[in-house]
Design a protein around this motif. Structure first.
Motif, mmCIF file in Angstrom:
data_model
loop_
_atom_site.group_PDB
_atom_site.id
_atom_site.type_symbol
_atom_site.label_atom_id
_atom_site.label_comp_id
_atom_site.label_asym_id
_atom_site.label_seq_id
_atom_site.Cartn_x
_atom_site.Cartn_y
_atom_site.Cartn_z
ATOM 1 N N UNK A 40 46.241 37.428 50.362
ATOM 2 C CA UNK A 40 45.886 36.824 49.073
ATOM 3 C C UNK A 40 45.108 37.778 48.173
ATOM 4 N N UNK A 41 44.376 38.707 48.744
ATOM 5 C CA UNK A 41 43.639 39.663 47.909
ATOM 6 C C UNK A 41 44.513 40.807 47.412
ATOM 7 N N UNK A 42 45.663 41.021 48.048
ATOM 8 C CA UNK A 42 46.478 42.174 47.684
ATOM 9 C C UNK A 42 47.850 41.834 47.136
ATOM 10 N N UNK A 43 48.206 40.555 47.052
ATOM 11 C CA UNK A 43 49.528 40.191 46.566
ATOM 12 C C UNK A 43 49.420 39.126 45.472
ATOM 13 N N UNK A 44 49.684 39.500 44.225
ATOM 14 C CA UNK A 44 49.622 38.505 43.153
ATOM 15 C C UNK A 44 50.635 37.374 43.330
ATOM 16 N N UNK A 45 51.802 37.685 43.856
ATOM 17 C CA UNK A 45 52.815 36.650 44.062
ATOM 18 C C UNK A 45 52.348 35.633 45.106
ATOM 19 N N UNK A 46 51.779 36.123 46.210
ATOM 20 C CA UNK A 46 51.267 35.211 47.240
ATOM 21 C C UNK A 46 50.107 34.383 46.692
ATOM 22 N N UNK A 47 49.275 34.991 45.854
ATOM 23 C CA UNK A 47 48.156 34.249 45.254
ATOM 24 C C UNK A 47 48.668 33.121 44.362
#
Length: 123
Positions: A54-61
Motif C-alpha cells: 500500500x505504501x508503494x503501489x498507487x493502484x493497490x492504494x
C-alpha cells in the motif's frame, strides 16, 4: 549527460518500487497461507505485506480505498493494524468480541463480563 543520469535514477527508483511491491505481494500470499494453518504467524506477515504494497503501489492504494468504502467494518481493523503505531491489542480484542458474537449464543457470552471484572480501569 545529466539527462541520462536522471533517467537512470528514475529507472532504478521504479525498479526498487516494483521489487518492494513484489516482496510485499509474496508476504501477503505467505501470510494468507499461514493464517489458514494453526498458529498465529500469518497475521503479522499479512500486515507487513499490506504495508509494503500500500505504501508503494498507487493502484493497490486506490483498490484498498474502494474496498474500504464498500466494506468499512471489514477493512477498519486492517487500517488500524497498518498505521505507523498499530493498535494491536485493541484490534485483537474487538475481533475476539465479534467472533464471540458470531458463534456463541447470548447467554453463554463471557468475554465482556471478564473484561469488566478484571480489566476495568481503576479510579
Amino acid at each position: 549527460m545529466a539527462g541520462a543520469y536522471g533517467f537512470v535514477r528514475r529507472a532504478s527508483r521504479e525498479a526498487l518500487r516494483l521489487l518492494v511491491v513484489g516482496v510485499g505481494s509474496l508476504l501477503i500470499a505467505a501470510g494468507f497461507v499461514l493464517a489458514l494453518l494453526p498458529g498465529h504467524l500469518g497475521l503479522p506477515l499479512l500486515v507487513i505485506g499490506l504495508i509494503l504494497v500500500l505504501r508503494n503501489s498507487p493502484k493497490a492504494r486506490r483498490q484498498f480505498i474502494e474496498l474500504q468504502h464498500r466494506h468499512p467494518r471489514m477493512v477498519f481493523p486492517v487500517r488500524r493494524l497498518i498505521r505507523r503505531e498499530p493498535e494491536v491489542f485493541p484490534v485483537l480484542w474487538q475481533q475476539a468480541l465479534r467472533l464471540e458474537r458470531l458463534i456463541v449464543p447470548p447467554t453463554w457470552r463471557r468475554a465482556g463480563q471478564l473484561r469488566r471484572r478484571y480489566l476495568r480501569r481503576r479510579a
